[in-house]
Scaffold this active site. Structure first.
Site, PDB file in Angstrom:
ATOM      1  CB  SER A 211      51.560   2.022  -4.314  1.00 36.44           C
ATOM      2  OG  SER A 211      50.755   2.266  -5.579  1.00 36.44           O
ATOM      3  CE  LYS A 212      49.916  -0.818  -1.750  1.00 38.71           C
ATOM      4  NZ  LYS A 212      49.876   0.079  -0.663  1.00 38.71           N
ATOM      5  NE  ARG A 213      48.622   4.398  -7.411  1.00 35.30           N
ATOM      6  CZ  ARG A 213      49.306   4.779  -8.387  1.00 35.30           C
ATOM      7  NH1 ARG A 213      49.215   4.769  -9.379  1.00 35.30           N
ATOM      8  NH2 ARG A 213      50.475   5.283  -7.668  1.00 35.30           N
TER       9      ARG A 213
END
Length: 441
Positions: A211-213
């Site tokens: 994910s963006k993380r």
RNA sequence: GGUCCCAUCGUCCAGUGGCCUAGGACACAGCCCUUUCAAGGCUGUGACACGGGUUCGAAUCCCGUUGGGACCGCCA
């Protein structure tokens, strides 16, 4: 013609093309091309809140960047259109009505809901995961048509895959548990199942769903970081598949001919940047100088370097001298700024690390060096070696200052190659700037 | 919680009952090369989650345990 492979990539336009989506699209594309089939792009824009035309565009250009061309789609047309779900509403309505008429679904408000049967064993043989079966009572009634008139994913996907003649449904493993629900709808409508092939998930370093993380996740971010489409393609293809034991760096064409859906692995794969870097470097190395130049040039411009002050030949040759240094086009650009301007060097180095005694020796040496009849790397090196031996100084004590004066960096390609490429006059100018070559006295 | 899926070096893959004292690649360490850094060459560290079976023989087949993950939305 009816038995040619037809696969589809069906993104919802609610964001840029994610690396996971790219992976799915890639495997569909590989299978279609390997089998000489058709690759279809279908836009699943039934979420009125989040879908936008802009994202649809972004996804398509992301696919183009990766080199995944489609044979049918919203822009390409085809015999099974329209290819945007929002434009296929009558179709979903029609089958929903049929299901209601047959007592297999019911209305609740404006919605249509599928009546979940009991005691039905849902079975499918996944091309990747093998035999899977689930009892229908573990499922619940599922919404077919939402109150806003839009079909739900699990319903529309069945109608479309069937109506578009999809032969292989290739998608992420997160859809395995959705498949039985869809099977129920196929059964209710009396349709045959397509083949299913689920793909392993892509995880971040922490083994959690990417994910963006985890930093860069849209394919565009990789482009902007200086990765080549071919290497992102190569890297993604290696997640869940292999082309054979000693074959990790390959082209699109090679992947197409070697690809086998049945050889896809089941285990979720961690996205490893280090490996991507390596693969990108390998692809970069294989490029001819002018193609490499096309890749690096935008980054030079981004850095504000005077690209237009130089010839294409000179710039391409600069990258030849750089010789594979840098794992991305962006890194290569950063490592080679001194070929484009002396200003970059001056910004990094001021010559103050050389004391007066050293400076005296350097003036003597560089004065002789600049007077050499032939300004080519081999004689320059030869002369330097001989001189250092003759004056009992270490090679690096006279080569390193030269490197610093020419490049402003402690690290560079062979300094004599750099000097040759820069040319005698430019070298003299740079050395003089730091007082390493005697101005007349 | 229910259902389903997965399980080989830190990571990606190979391995589909004997060729495995488990192979390759990335990363890592060392050495060589060397004007620096890359590249290249060589060497090394490092895994079949665990426990039961089946079998003459199991990383490969079966069962269980444990550990991960996905799904269970009028999101897709």
């Amino acid at each position: 013609m009816t038995d040619t492979v037809r696969v589809r990539f069906a993104p919802s336009p609610t964001g840029a093309l994610h690396i996971g989506g790219g992976h799915t699209a890639l495997f569909n594309w590989l299978w279609a091309r390997h089998m000489g089939g058709r690759f279809i792009l279908r836009i699943e824009d039934t979420d009125r809140e989040r879908s936008t035309k802009e994202y649809e565009e972004t996804i398509m250009s992301g696919m183009r960047w990766l080199g995944l061309d489609w044979d049918e789609g919203p822009d390409a047309g085809g015999d099974y259109g329209p290819y945007r779900q929002s434009e296929r509403l009558p179709l979903y309505r029609k089958y929903a009505d049929q299901l209601v008429d047959e007592g297999k679904a019911y209305r609740e408000g404006d919605a249509v809901i599928f009546k979940n049967p009991e005691g039905v064993k849902l079975i499918f043989d996944d091309v990747v995961y093998g035999h899977i079966e689930v009892m229908s009572e573990t499922l619940k009634d599922t919404v077919l048509i939402k109150s806003d008139g839009m079909p739900t994913y699990n319903y529309a996907v069945v109608i479309d895959d069937h109506c578009m003649g999809i032969t292989h449904v290739i998608r992420g493993e997160d859809h395995i548990s959705n498949t039985p629900k869809q099977l129920l709808i196929y059964d209710a409508l009396g349709w045959d199942y397509p083949a299913f092939g689920h793909l392993p998930m892509i995880l971040g370093k922490d083994k959690k769903k990417l994910s963006k993380r985890h930093g860069a996740t849209s394919v565009y971010e990789f482009r902007d970081m200086g990765y080549m489409p071919d290497s992102v393609f190569n890297f993604l293809a290696l997640l869940g598949w292999s082309a054979g034991e000693n074959n990790e760096i390959f082209s699109r064409d090679e992947a197409v001919s070697l690809f086998e859906l049945s050889r896809v692995t089941k285990r979720a794969a961690v996205f490893d940047m280090e490996k991507l870097n390596f693969i990108n470097q390998e692809h970069l190395k294989r490029l001819d100088p002018y193609t490499r130049l096309d890749l690096v040039e935008p980054f030079w411009r981004e850095m504000g370097l005077p690209v237009d002050d130089h010839s294409r030949e000179y710039l391409a040759q600069s990258l030849v001298v750089l010789c594979g240094r840098g794992q991305t086009a962006k890194e290569a650009a950063g490592y080679s700024d001194y070929f484009l301007t002396f200003e970059a060097v001056k910004g990094r180095y001021d010559g103050s690390d050389v004391d007066d005694a050293g400076r005296g020796m350097l003036r003597k040496f560089y004065g002789e060096l600049l007077g050499l009849p032939e300004w080519k790397a081999p004689p320059l090196e030869e002369f330097t070696r001989t001189w250092s031996e003759g004056h009992s100084v270490k090679m690096k004590d006279i080569a390193m200052p030269l490197r610093m004066a020419l490049t402003g960096m402690k690290v560079s390609p062979g300094v004599f190659e750099v000097a040759e490429h820069l040319g005698r006059d430019e070298c003299r100018r740079r050395l003089a700037h730091f007082g390493f070559v005697g101005s007349a006295e």
